[in-house]
Design an enzyme around this catalytic site. Sequence first.
Site, short mmCIF file in Angstrom:
data_model
loop_
_atom_site.label_atom_id
_atom_site.label_comp_id
_atom_site.label_asym_id
_atom_site.label_seq_id
_atom_site.Cartn_x
_atom_site.Cartn_y
_atom_site.Cartn_z
N ASN A 8 0.84 -1.20 0.00
CA ASN A 8 0.00 0.00 0.00
C ASN A 8 0.88 1.25 0.00
O ASN A 8 0.41 2.34 0.28
CB ASN A 8 -0.92 0.01 1.24
CG ASN A 8 -1.98 -1.07 1.12
OD1 ASN A 8 -2.61 -1.21 0.08
ND2 ASN A 8 -2.16 -1.85 2.19
N ALA A 10 2.93 3.80 -2.03
CA ALA A 10 3.05 4.28 -3.41
C ALA A 10 4.51 4.55 -3.79
O ALA A 10 4.89 4.40 -4.96
CB ALA A 10 2.23 5.56 -3.59
N ASP A 68 9.25 -6.67 2.38
CA ASP A 68 9.30 -6.10 3.72
C ASP A 68 10.71 -5.58 3.94
O ASP A 68 11.69 -6.26 3.59
CB ASP A 68 8.92 -7.11 4.81
CG ASP A 68 8.45 -6.38 6.07
OD1 ASP A 68 7.68 -5.41 5.96
OD2 ASP A 68 8.85 -6.78 7.19
N LYS A 171 19.25 6.17 -6.37
CA LYS A 171 18.88 5.34 -5.21
C LYS A 171 18.63 3.90 -5.67
O LYS A 171 19.17 2.95 -5.09
CB LYS A 171 17.64 5.90 -4.50
CG LYS A 171 17.22 5.03 -3.32
CD LYS A 171 15.93 5.45 -2.63
CE LYS A 171 15.49 4.37 -1.63
NZ LYS A 171 14.16 4.57 -1.05
P1 ITT Z 1 3.81 -2.06 2.70
O1 ITT Z 1 3.92 -3.00 3.87
O2 ITT Z 1 2.41 -1.69 2.38
O3 ITT Z 1 4.57 -2.55 1.51
P2 ITT Z 1 5.31 -0.23 4.42
O4 ITT Z 1 5.54 1.26 4.30
O5 ITT Z 1 4.64 -0.74 5.65
O6 ITT Z 1 4.53 -0.67 3.09
P3 ITT Z 1 7.67 -1.83 5.09
O7 ITT Z 1 6.93 -2.47 6.20
O8 ITT Z 1 8.42 -2.70 4.15
O9 ITT Z 1 6.68 -0.94 4.19
O10 ITT Z 1 8.72 -0.75 5.59
C1 ITT Z 1 8.78 -0.35 6.93
C2 ITT Z 1 9.26 1.06 7.02
O11 ITT Z 1 10.66 1.10 6.68
C3 ITT Z 1 8.60 2.07 6.10
O12 ITT Z 1 7.40 2.55 6.66
C4 ITT Z 1 9.67 3.14 6.02
O13 ITT Z 1 9.64 3.97 7.17
C5 ITT Z 1 10.95 2.32 6.07
N1 ITT Z 1 11.45 2.07 4.71
C6 ITT Z 1 11.17 1.01 3.90
N2 ITT Z 1 11.82 1.12 2.74
C7 ITT Z 1 12.52 2.27 2.80
C8 ITT Z 1 13.37 2.96 1.90
O14 ITT Z 1 13.63 2.49 0.68
N3 ITT Z 1 13.92 4.11 2.29
C9 ITT Z 1 13.66 4.62 3.52
N4 ITT Z 1 12.86 4.06 4.42
C10 ITT Z 1 12.29 2.88 4.06
#
Ligand code: ITT
Length: 193
Positions: A8, A10, A68, A171
Site C-alpha cells: 500500500n 506508493a 518487507d 537510489k
Molecule cells: P507495505 O507493507 O504496504 O509494503 P510499508 O511502508 O509498511 O509498506 P515496510 O513495512 O516494508 O513498508 O517498511 C517499513 C518502514 O521502513 C517504512 O514505513 C519506512 O519507514 C521504512 N522504509 C522502507 N523502505 C525504505 C526505503 O527504501 N527508504 C527509507 N525508508 C524505508
Amino acid sequence: MKLIFATNNAHKLSEVEAVLGDGFSLATPRECGITEDIPEEQPTLEGNASQKSHYIYDRTGCDCFADDTGLEVEALGGAPGVHSARYATDGHDFEANNRRLLSELAGCDNRHARFRTVISLIEGGEEHLFEGIVEGRIAESAAGCGGFGYDPLFIPDGFDSTFAEMSAEQKNAISHRGRAVAKLVDYLHNRAK
Ligand code: ITT
C-alpha cells in the site's frame, strides 16, 4: 508478465516499477478489490514478506510478491528493524520516526546501519525469497526531500549524500530494494528460458 505487488506504499510501487522495466505489468491490491490493510504480524522481515504475499495469493490465486524492509542500526542492536514503520508512533509517521532515530543516536559515534529488503514471490503456487542489502550510516541531521521513510538520514557507503538527496535512479541503482528486485527479475527471466 502480470504480477500483483502486495503493497500500500506508493513510493515502493514507483521504485519497483522503475527497476522492473518493460515486460512486467504490476497491479496493486486495491486494483484487485483488496482494500483492507494487509497484515504484517511476524517477528522477521522474511515472515512479514511471506505473510503479505500469501495474503494476496490466498484471495486472488494470482502470481504476486511482497517486500518487507527494515533499517538495522548497529548501535541500537538492529533496531528499528522489523518495527521500522511504527518506530515512533502507531502510524507510518516518517518524520516522527526520523526524530526518534536521531534522538536515540544522540552522542553516539557508531552510526553504522543498513537497509535490508526481503521479497517473497509466489509464482505458480511456489514461494521464492530474495534479499537486498545496502550498508551505510545515519547522518547527524536530515537532508534532502526525495524518497521516503528514513531516506533523509541514510548515507550509503561510498557516498556523502543521503538517499533523499539522490535521484530515484541513483537510489534504485544501489539500494536494498533495487538489489532485491534485480534478483527477482533475474529469477523470472531465467526461469522463462
Ligand atoms: P507495505 O507493507 O504496504 O509494503 P510499508 O511502508 O509498511 O509498506 P515496510 O513495512 O516494508 O513498508 O517498511 C517499513 C518502514 O521502513 C517504512 O514505513 C519506512 O519507514 C521504512 N522504509 C522502507 N523502505 C525504505 C526505503 O527504501 N527508504 C527509507 N525508508 C524505508
